[in-house]
Design an enzyme around this catalytic site. Structure first.
Site, PDB file in Angstrom:
ATOM      1  N   THR A 145       0.696  -1.372  -0.088  1.00 11.50           N
ATOM      2  CA  THR A 145      -0.022  -0.142  -0.130  1.00 11.50           C
ATOM      3  C   THR A 145       0.758   1.205   0.010  1.00 11.50           C
ATOM      4  O   THR A 145       1.918   1.295   0.412  1.00 11.50           O
ATOM      5  CB  THR A 145      -0.690   0.179   0.824  1.00 11.50           C
ATOM      6  OG1 THR A 145      -1.456   2.028   1.318  1.00 11.50           O
ATOM      7  CG2 THR A 145      -0.071  -0.533   2.655  1.00 11.50           C
ATOM      8  N   SER A 188      -2.331   2.630  11.026  1.00  7.01           N
ATOM      9  CA  SER A 188      -2.551   2.150  11.449  1.00  7.01           C
ATOM     10  C   SER A 188      -2.283   0.492  11.422  1.00  7.01           C
ATOM     11  O   SER A 188      -1.889   0.347  10.636  1.00  7.01           O
ATOM     12  CB  SER A 188      -4.348   1.819  10.429  1.00  7.01           C
ATOM     13  OG  SER A 188      -3.356   0.778   9.355  1.00  7.01           O
ATOM     14  N   TYR A 190      -2.866  -2.203  10.114  1.00  2.09           N
ATOM     15  CA  TYR A 190      -2.952  -2.684   8.726  1.00  2.09           C
ATOM     16  C   TYR A 190      -1.927  -2.508   7.965  1.00  2.09           C
ATOM     17  O   TYR A 190      -1.213  -3.225   7.089  1.00  2.09           O
ATOM     18  CB  TYR A 190      -4.363  -2.395   8.344  1.00  2.09           C
ATOM     19  CG  TYR A 190      -4.067  -2.586   6.394  1.00  2.09           C
ATOM     20  CD1 TYR A 190      -4.037  -4.097   6.348  1.00  2.09           C
ATOM     21  CD2 TYR A 190      -4.412  -1.364   6.086  1.00  2.09           C
ATOM     22  CE1 TYR A 190      -3.731  -3.753   4.490  1.00  2.09           C
ATOM     23  CE2 TYR A 190      -4.126  -1.230   3.974  1.00  2.09           C
ATOM     24  CZ  TYR A 190      -4.060  -2.333   3.752  1.00  2.09           C
ATOM     25  OH  TYR A 190      -3.502  -2.964   2.024  1.00  2.09           O
ATOM     26  N   HIS A 191      -2.132  -0.922   7.732  1.00  2.00           N
ATOM     27  CA  HIS A 191      -1.110  -0.316   7.924  1.00  2.00           C
ATOM     28  C   HIS A 191       0.835  -0.929   8.117  1.00  2.00           C
ATOM     29  O   HIS A 191       1.221  -1.363   7.402  1.00  2.00           O
ATOM     30  CB  HIS A 191      -1.071   1.121   7.485  1.00  2.00           C
ATOM     31  CG  HIS A 191      -1.910   1.598   6.268  1.00  2.00           C
ATOM     32  ND1 HIS A 191      -2.961   1.824   7.227  1.00  2.00           N
ATOM     33  CD2 HIS A 191      -1.716   2.113   4.863  1.00  2.00           C
ATOM     34  CE1 HIS A 191      -4.119   2.700   6.240  1.00  2.00           C
ATOM     35  NE2 HIS A 191      -3.405   2.435   5.409  1.00  2.00           N
ATOM     36  N   LYS A 194       1.725  -3.791   6.604  1.00  2.00           N
ATOM     37  CA  LYS A 194       1.994  -3.858   5.384  1.00  2.00           C
ATOM     38  C   LYS A 194       3.866  -3.566   5.335  1.00  2.00           C
ATOM     39  O   LYS A 194       4.521  -4.025   4.505  1.00  2.00           O
ATOM     40  CB  LYS A 194       1.678  -3.222   4.540  1.00  2.00           C
ATOM     41  CG  LYS A 194       0.399  -3.446   4.213  1.00  2.00           C
ATOM     42  CD  LYS A 194      -0.320  -4.181   3.127  1.00  2.00           C
ATOM     43  CE  LYS A 194      -0.935  -4.659   2.521  1.00  2.00           C
ATOM     44  NZ  LYS A 194      -1.223  -5.550   1.524  1.00  2.00           N
TER      45      LYS A 194
HETATM   46  N1  LIG Z   1      -9.091  -2.410  -2.120  1.00  4.02           N
HETATM   47  C1  LIG Z   1      -7.995  -1.637  -2.073  1.00  4.02           C
HETATM   48  O1  LIG Z   1      -8.406  -0.327  -2.291  1.00  4.02           O
HETATM   49  C2  LIG Z   1      -6.184  -1.846  -2.240  1.00  4.02           C
HETATM   50  C3  LIG Z   1      -5.753  -0.771  -2.025  1.00  4.02           C
HETATM   51  C4  LIG Z   1      -4.173  -0.895  -1.418  1.00  4.02           C
HETATM   52  C5  LIG Z   1      -3.793  -2.210  -1.649  1.00  4.02           C
HETATM   53  N2  LIG Z   1      -4.835  -3.733  -1.488  1.00  4.02           N
HETATM   54  C6  LIG Z   1      -4.026  -4.747  -1.097  1.00  4.02           C
HETATM   55  O2  LIG Z   1      -5.161  -5.999  -2.152  1.00  4.02           O
HETATM   56  C7  LIG Z   1      -4.717  -6.745  -1.745  1.00  4.02           C
HETATM   57  C8  LIG Z   1      -6.524  -7.098  -1.817  1.00  4.02           C
HETATM   58  O3  LIG Z   1      -6.876  -6.589  -1.568  1.00  4.02           O
HETATM   59  P1  LIG Z   1      -8.433  -5.764  -1.792  1.00  4.02           P
HETATM   60  O4  LIG Z   1      -9.112  -5.179  -1.746  1.00  4.02           O
HETATM   61  O5  LIG Z   1      -9.213  -7.267  -3.119  1.00  4.02           O
HETATM   62  O6  LIG Z   1      -8.557  -7.392  -0.666  1.00  4.02           O
HETATM   63  P2  LIG Z   1     -10.118  -8.605  -0.347  1.00  4.02           P
HETATM   64  O7  LIG Z   1     -10.076  -8.491   1.137  1.00  4.02           O
HETATM   65  O8  LIG Z   1     -11.795  -8.201  -1.458  1.00  4.02           O
HETATM   66  O9  LIG Z   1      -9.579  -9.810  -0.628  1.00  4.02           O
HETATM   67  C9  LIG Z   1      -8.797 -10.719   0.057  1.00  4.02           C
HETATM   68  C10 LIG Z   1      -8.665 -12.134  -0.874  1.00  4.02           C
HETATM   69  O10 LIG Z   1      -7.598 -12.406   1.005  1.00  4.02           O
HETATM   70  C11 LIG Z   1      -8.096 -13.612   0.545  1.00  4.02           C
HETATM   71  N3  LIG Z   1      -7.744 -13.951   2.169  1.00  4.02           N
HETATM   72  C12 LIG Z   1      -7.306 -13.319   2.957  1.00  4.02           C
HETATM   73  N4  LIG Z   1      -6.034 -13.966   3.748  1.00  4.02           N
HETATM   74  C13 LIG Z   1      -6.394 -15.404   3.800  1.00  4.02           C
HETATM   75  C14 LIG Z   1      -5.614 -15.869   3.932  1.00  4.02           C
HETATM   76  N5  LIG Z   1      -4.966 -16.182   5.146  1.00  4.02           N
HETATM   77  N6  LIG Z   1      -4.783 -17.343   3.296  1.00  4.02           N
HETATM   78  C15 LIG Z   1      -5.722 -16.850   1.842  1.00  4.02           C
HETATM   79  N7  LIG Z   1      -6.786 -15.934   1.532  1.00  4.02           N
HETATM   80  C16 LIG Z   1      -6.959 -14.993   2.155  1.00  4.02           C
HETATM   81  C17 LIG Z   1     -10.005 -13.249   0.902  1.00  4.02           C
HETATM   82  O11 LIG Z   1     -10.157 -14.209   1.058  1.00  4.02           O
HETATM   83  C18 LIG Z   1     -10.051 -12.734  -0.013  1.00  4.02           C
HETATM   84  O12 LIG Z   1     -10.726 -13.129  -0.504  1.00  4.02           O
HETATM   85  C19 LIG Z   1      -4.844  -6.331  -0.155  1.00  4.02           C
HETATM   86  O13 LIG Z   1      -3.247  -6.888   0.268  1.00  4.02           O
HETATM   87  C20 LIG Z   1      -4.026  -5.295  -0.030  1.00  4.02           C
HETATM   88  O14 LIG Z   1      -4.089  -5.025   1.242  1.00  4.02           O
HETATM   89  C21 LIG Z   1      -6.188  -3.127  -2.353  1.00  4.02           C
END
Ligand SMILES: NC(=O)c1ccc[n+]([C@@H]2O[C@H](COP(=O)([O-])OP(=O)(O)OC[C@H]3O[C@@H](n4cnc5c(N)ncnc54)[C@H](O)[C@@H]3O)[C@@H](O)[C@H]2O)c1
Length: 397
Positions: A145, A188, A190-191, A194
């Site tokens: 992130t 946070s 969460y951050h 990362k």
């Molecule tokens: N959505 C955003 O705006 C955004 C922005 C910056 C970074 N990200 C990063 O991108 C990645 C995906 O984000 P997203 O928005 O698709 O989130 P999301 O929660 O929709 O998807 C994450 C997926 O990972 C699966 N998951 C979580 N823990 C797991 C584990 N231990 N084993 C197997 N599967 C697991 C969940 O079931 C989910 O399907 C994340 O790492 C997030 O930090 C997202």
């Protein structure tokens, strides 16, 4: 290329998986479906009705898409199965989306703080450790992130792509120049996970030569990509609730249902954004341009533009006629910050940024209007407070 997409059932992972399959790659979706379970706990659902992963994969294949397989696996808990999976599948690359990704959810309680750390840090470490144990040469593309750099003042400096060039003074008055990981400043739990991921990558790259690309992604907006629009049963999820909804999609959805736009504090916070179509394209570009053996962790800033939250609300209000509601901020964060970001790596690789034009914002409003009856208005407010001080302000507000 054989690619494992960890977290391939999620908001960013699902469009990425279908895009890679569409490009002819051999894709295995790995997910423990924890995100769907969290929806049940929070008593909220994606605004768009989403099919089960089994249905998604069946429909994709029926429509002529390259078949993908699904493995239900918790990468943070099932270490032995993860090693076995790598040995069986022998992937050239693993895209790692599988983390708990909501800052507000991570700050809800001790339970969710601990879950976020256990899940994210353990998951990333298990993956690195499993690759070493498997003896395979696998390129990891991880979704990090922009928040690792912090949303404080950068005093007008441009945020580089991961590494900062510094001069270190020596006792004899001389100086040496070095490139170091940009200092992290998480806002946070969460951050923070990362930023810990970054250190794990640095170590395993140095010690074991694991090839890694870490994508410091901005806030993703939009819903569907060309592939997920091919059939309603392939539709991507749309989070709008106070925990998982992200700012721009929330504003657009609030405008669609006639709910005043929820700006926290003054709206002076500046954040980086990227459309879901560009997010998917960036992952593809990262896979196509892996680091070479012995190259240090590649870090790309995966964002296309920065905006102040208040200005964004005004833009959405001008487009839709929505009103704006300034609310107490549940987060402990700077009232205002600058965010000038270098994103040349992806531009040089050919990314043509999808900017925040009215057409695409309207597309999100249309999706939100279509499913407005599925919205649970009581789930819109952000009630997860960073500290007791913010909690008190929320209660009085
Ligand atoms: N959505 C955003 O705006 C955004 C922005 C910056 C970074 N990200 C990063 O991108 C990645 C995906 O984000 P997203 O928005 O698709 O989130 P999301 O929660 O929709 O998807 C994450 C997926 O990972 C699966 N998951 C979580 N823990 C797991 C584990 N231990 N084993 C197997 N599967 C697991 C969940 O079931 C989910 O399907 C994340 O790492 C997030 O930090 C997202």
């Amino acid at each position: 290329m054989k690619v494992l997409v960890l977290g391939g059932d999620g908001f960013c992972g699902w469009p990425c998986a279908v895009n890679l399959a569409d490009g002819g790659h051999d894709v295995v979706v790995v997910d423990n479906l924890s995100r769907r379970k969290i929806d049940i706990d929070l008593e909220v659902e994606s605004l768009t009705p989403i099919s089960s992963i089994g249905e998604r994969l069946r429909v994709w294949e029926e429509l002529g898409g390259k078949p993908m397989r699904f493995i239900n696996l918790d990468i943070a808990q099932d270490y032995d199965r993860l090693v076995e999976l790598l040995r069986q599948e022998q992937p050239q690359a693993v895209v790692h989306f599988a983390e708990q990704r909501a800052a507000p959810y991570s700050m809800k309680s001790s339970v969710t703080k601990r879950y976020t750390v256990d899940n994210n840090v353990n998951g990333t470490h298990n993956l690195l450790c499993a690759i070493v144990e498997s003896g395979l040469d696998v390129h990891i593309v991880h979704l990090g992130t922009m928040g690792v750099y912090g949303y404080g003042s950068h005093r007008g400096a441009t945020i580089p792509e991961g590494y900062l060039t510094v001069e270190v003074p020596q006792p004899d008055g001389s100086r040496f120049v070095e490139k170091i990981l940009h200092p992290s400043d998480p806002g946070s739990v969460y951050h923070m996970t990362k930023t810990l991921d970054q250190l794990l990558f640095h170590y395993y790259n140095k010690n074991d030569g694991i090839r890694i690309t870490d994508l410091h992604q901005g806030i993703v907006w939009g819903t569907n990509t060309e592939q997920t629009s091919r059939d309603p049963r392939l539709t991507n999820r749309f989070d709008y609730d106070g925990d998982y909804g992200t700012v721009l999609n929330r504003f657009l959805m609030q405008a669609a249902i006639g709910y005043p736009l929820t700006v926290h504090g003054t709206g002076g916070q500046t954040r980086a954004f990227i459309h879901i179509r560009d997010s998917v394209r960036c992952v593809q570009l990262a896979l196509e341009h892996p680091p070479s053996t012995a190259e240090k962790v590649k870090i790309f800033n995966q964002m296309t533009e920065s905006h102040q939250v208040g200005a964004l609300a005004e833009k959405v209000a001008a487009l839709t006629g929505a009103s704006i509601n300034y609310l107490p901020n549940p987060r402990k964060e700077a009232i205002e910050n600058d965010l000038i970001v270098d994103n040349r790596c992806f531009i040089e690789l050919g990314l043509e940024p999808t900017t925040l034009d009215n057409g695409l914002m309207n597309e999100v409003v249309d999706v939100a209007k279509r499913y407005a009856d599925r919205c649970n208005r009581s789930r819109i407010p952000c009630v997860s407070a960073w500290t007791q001080t913010q909690a008190q302000a929320l209660n009085q507000g």
